[in-house]
Design a protein around this motif. Structure first.
Motif, mmCIF file in Angstrom:
data_model
loop_
_atom_site.group_PDB
_atom_site.id
_atom_site.type_symbol
_atom_site.label_atom_id
_atom_site.label_comp_id
_atom_site.label_asym_id
_atom_site.label_seq_id
_atom_site.Cartn_x
_atom_site.Cartn_y
_atom_site.Cartn_z
ATOM 1 N N ILE A 1 0.875 -1.182 0.000
ATOM 2 C CA ILE A 1 0.000 0.000 0.000
ATOM 3 C C ILE A 1 0.905 1.223 0.000
ATOM 4 C CG2 ILE A 1 -1.852 1.240 1.190
ATOM 5 C CD1 ILE A 1 -2.569 -1.385 2.573
ATOM 6 N N ARG A 2 0.657 2.167 -0.891
ATOM 7 C CA ARG A 2 1.516 3.349 -0.988
ATOM 8 C C ARG A 2 0.664 4.599 -1.215
ATOM 9 N NH1 ARG A 2 1.135 4.994 -6.043
ATOM 10 N NH2 ARG A 2 0.745 3.487 -7.732
ATOM 11 N N PRO A 3 1.201 5.781 -0.931
ATOM 12 C CA PRO A 3 0.450 7.022 -1.162
ATOM 13 C C PRO A 3 0.152 7.215 -2.649
ATOM 14 C CG PRO A 3 2.317 7.412 0.298
ATOM 15 C CD PRO A 3 2.494 6.028 -0.257
ATOM 16 N N SER A 4 -1.002 7.799 -2.926
ATOM 17 C CA SER A 4 -1.360 8.114 -4.310
ATOM 18 C C SER A 4 -0.477 9.234 -4.845
ATOM 19 C CB SER A 4 -2.830 8.533 -4.380
ATOM 20 O OG SER A 4 -3.162 8.944 -5.684
ATOM 21 N N ARG A 5 -0.183 9.157 -6.141
ATOM 22 C CA ARG A 5 0.598 10.198 -6.821
ATOM 23 C C ARG A 5 -0.219 10.751 -7.994
ATOM 24 N NH1 ARG A 5 4.667 5.926 -5.927
ATOM 25 N NH2 ARG A 5 4.242 5.120 -8.015
ATOM 26 N N GLU A 6 0.279 11.811 -8.582
ATOM 27 C CA GLU A 6 -0.439 12.418 -9.710
ATOM 28 C C GLU A 6 -0.665 11.412 -10.832
ATOM 29 O OE1 GLU A 6 0.813 16.137 -11.306
ATOM 30 O OE2 GLU A 6 1.200 17.015 -9.329
ATOM 31 N N MET A 7 0.302 10.546 -11.039
ATOM 32 C CA MET A 7 0.199 9.561 -12.108
ATOM 33 C C MET A 7 -0.917 8.539 -11.860
ATOM 34 S SD MET A 7 3.531 7.189 -11.246
ATOM 35 C CE MET A 7 3.069 5.907 -12.390
ATOM 36 N N ASP A 8 -1.459 8.509 -10.630
ATOM 37 C CA ASP A 8 -2.521 7.563 -10.296
ATOM 38 C C ASP A 8 -3.917 8.122 -10.554
ATOM 39 O OD1 ASP A 8 -0.888 5.398 -9.193
ATOM 40 O OD2 ASP A 8 -0.431 6.803 -7.568
ATOM 41 N N ALA A 9 -4.002 9.345 -11.026
ATOM 42 C CA ALA A 9 -5.302 9.992 -11.196
ATOM 43 C C ALA A 9 -6.257 9.151 -12.033
ATOM 44 C CB ALA A 9 -5.129 11.378 -11.816
ATOM 45 N N GLU A 10 -5.793 8.677 -13.167
ATOM 46 C CA GLU A 10 -6.675 7.906 -14.060
ATOM 47 C C GLU A 10 -7.111 6.600 -13.420
ATOM 48 O OE1 GLU A 10 -9.096 7.573 -17.219
ATOM 49 O OE2 GLU A 10 -7.793 9.303 -16.777
ATOM 50 N N THR A 11 -6.217 5.981 -12.665
ATOM 51 C CA THR A 11 -6.573 4.734 -11.977
ATOM 52 C C THR A 11 -7.650 4.986 -10.938
ATOM 53 O OG1 THR A 11 -4.332 3.872 -12.300
ATOM 54 C CG2 THR A 11 -5.681 2.812 -10.616
ATOM 55 N N GLU A 12 -7.508 6.059 -10.163
ATOM 56 C CA GLU A 12 -8.528 6.401 -9.168
ATOM 57 C C GLU A 12 -9.878 6.632 -9.835
ATOM 58 O OE1 GLU A 12 -7.721 9.140 -5.979
ATOM 59 O OE2 GLU A 12 -5.588 9.126 -6.432
ATOM 60 N N ILE A 13 -9.865 7.334 -10.937
ATOM 61 C CA ILE A 13 -11.098 7.633 -11.667
ATOM 62 C C ILE A 13 -11.747 6.340 -12.166
ATOM 63 C CG2 ILE A 13 -11.985 8.674 -13.794
ATOM 64 C CD1 ILE A 13 -9.857 10.933 -13.271
ATOM 65 N N GLN A 14 -10.946 5.444 -12.739
ATOM 66 C CA GLN A 14 -11.493 4.197 -13.265
ATOM 67 C C GLN A 14 -12.024 3.294 -12.148
ATOM 68 O OE1 GLN A 14 -12.156 3.435 -16.405
ATOM 69 N NE2 GLN A 14 -11.414 5.508 -16.910
ATOM 70 N N LEU A 15 -11.410 3.335 -10.989
ATOM 71 C CA LEU A 15 -11.911 2.553 -9.856
ATOM 72 C C LEU A 15 -13.288 3.041 -9.423
ATOM 73 C CD1 LEU A 15 -8.589 2.160 -7.877
ATOM 74 C CD2 LEU A 15 -10.085 0.253 -8.521
ATOM 75 N N ASP A 16 -13.489 4.355 -9.412
ATOM 76 C CA ASP A 16 -14.799 4.889 -9.058
ATOM 77 C C ASP A 16 -15.841 4.534 -10.116
ATOM 78 O OD1 ASP A 16 -14.189 5.992 -6.598
ATOM 79 O OD2 ASP A 16 -13.578 7.920 -7.425
ATOM 80 N N ILE A 17 -15.432 4.489 -11.366
ATOM 81 C CA ILE A 17 -16.357 4.124 -12.446
ATOM 82 C C ILE A 17 -16.744 2.647 -12.350
ATOM 83 C CG2 ILE A 17 -16.564 3.809 -14.945
ATOM 84 C CD1 ILE A 17 -14.788 6.325 -15.258
ATOM 85 N N GLN A 18 -15.740 1.792 -12.188
ATOM 86 C CA GLN A 18 -15.997 0.355 -12.232
ATOM 87 C C GLN A 18 -16.562 -0.214 -10.929
ATOM 88 O OE1 GLN A 18 -12.946 -2.131 -14.029
ATOM 89 N NE2 GLN A 18 -12.085 -0.390 -15.153
ATOM 90 N N CYS A 19 -16.204 0.400 -9.805
ATOM 91 C CA CYS A 19 -16.610 -0.161 -8.518
ATOM 92 C C CYS A 19 -17.776 0.571 -7.858
ATOM 93 C CB CYS A 19 -15.418 -0.179 -7.560
ATOM 94 S SG CYS A 19 -14.027 -1.175 -8.143
ATOM 95 N N PHE A 20 -17.957 1.857 -8.185
ATOM 96 C CA PHE A 20 -19.030 2.629 -7.564
ATOM 97 C C PHE A 20 -20.041 3.157 -8.579
ATOM 98 C CE2 PHE A 20 -15.450 3.320 -4.464
ATOM 99 C CZ PHE A 20 -15.970 2.471 -3.491
ATOM 100 N N GLN A 21 -19.946 2.701 -9.827
ATOM 101 C CA GLN A 21 -20.908 3.031 -10.877
ATOM 102 C C GLN A 21 -21.015 4.534 -11.152
ATOM 103 O OE1 GLN A 21 -22.012 0.563 -8.299
ATOM 104 N NE2 GLN A 21 -20.785 -0.629 -9.739
#
Length: 282
Positions: free
Chosen positions: A141-161
């Motif tokens: 587990i590591r702190p989020s970085r700017e490069m993780d923005a798209e991953t965070e967005i896709q997780l909200d799309i796929q997991c929280f609709q």
């Protein structure tokens, strides 16, 4: 909200909470409002805050919660504030508006009977009780970085609709929540999920826990939760989270790691109508 209004709101909450329930005011969000949109509706009488309704934007939905001082009830103060908040909410593009009341609050339920809404779901607020935790050392587990923005967005799309537009707007907004930390989860050398932790007044709240569907069911979630809880406990925090009653799998996961239900919040879905029709109900 400015500092004085936040102090006034804390006092109002203390006066308004009666019986065995707690109002869900999302203090982390209140403290980080940027003032771009009107989300807080307040009513003062002779310098005293006696009524409040807040809107909380969670991407695909707007949540609403509020209260009136017990000595100022039956004066239509809350009705006025709810009407103002609903007018503001209906002017936005949220797919749904959800009204929140503590599960044991009879006055809240009676008020909602006068609105065009229907019961949607219940949410459990859970607190961790000391439990032996092990078998989580290998999880990364590591702190989020700017490069993780798209991953965070896709997780909200796929997991929280979330819709894509909603997810991107939500990601931008939470950057202002300075007490909230986003952590990324790694497995097999890939980023597979995220978990957010908010610190406030000696408490650690877990939010937005999500793992890409193709990596679910592999035991990753349980290890992540154990590691996060062990870390926060070691730092001296009381640890809390929220879970919908409909998510039986998540509920069992949290209970297996030592979380116990302490409060229930009930949510009602608002069925849109015009102001005149609504006023007739209220």
């Amino acid at each position: 909200m400015n500092k004085k209004q936040l102090r006034d709101l804390e006092c109002l909450q203390q006066e308004s909470e009666q019986g065995d329930f707690t109002l869900k005011l999302n203090w982390d969000t209140l403290r980080s409002r940027n003032g771009i949109m009107q989300n807080d509706f307040l009513h003062y009488e002779k310098g005293q805050l006696v009524g409040f309704v807040g809107l909380y934007d969670f991407g695909s939905k707007l949540e609403m919660c509020g209260m009136v001082h017990p000595e100022f009830r039956r004066r239509r103060i809350f009705t006025k504030l709810v009407n103002e908040a609903l007018d503001a909410a209906l002017g936005r593009e949220a797919r749904e508006i959800i009204l929140n009341t503590p599960g044991p609050s009879q006055s809240g339920k009676e008020f909602l009977k006068r609105l065009p809404c229907e019961f949607a779901f219940s949410e459990y607020q859970m607190k961790w009780t000391p439990t032996e935790l092990s078998d989580y050392e290998d999880i990364v587990i590591r702190p989020s970085r700017e490069m993780d923005a798209e991953t965070e967005i896709q997780l909200d799309i796929q997991c929280f609709q979330f819709l894509e537009k909603e997810a991107r707007e939500y990601y931008q907004r939470i950057q202002f929540e300075h007490t909230l930390k986003t952590l990324m989860i790694e497995a097999d050398g890939k980023t597979v999920g995220k978990i957010r932790v908010d610190h406030s007044e000696g408490e650690a709240w877990i939010y937005g826990f999500s793992i890409f569907p193709e990596y679910q069911g592999k035991g990753i979630g349980k290890k992540v939760l154990k590691k996060i809880v062990a870390k926060q406990h070691g730092l001296g925090y009381d640890i809390f989270l929220e879970v919908e009653a409909t998510n039986a799998h998540a509920l069992r996961l949290y209970e297996s790691c030592g979380f116990k239900t302490i409060q229930r919040q009930d949510y009602y879905r608002y069925k849109e109508e015009n102001r005149e029709a609504r006023s007739a109900h209220l």
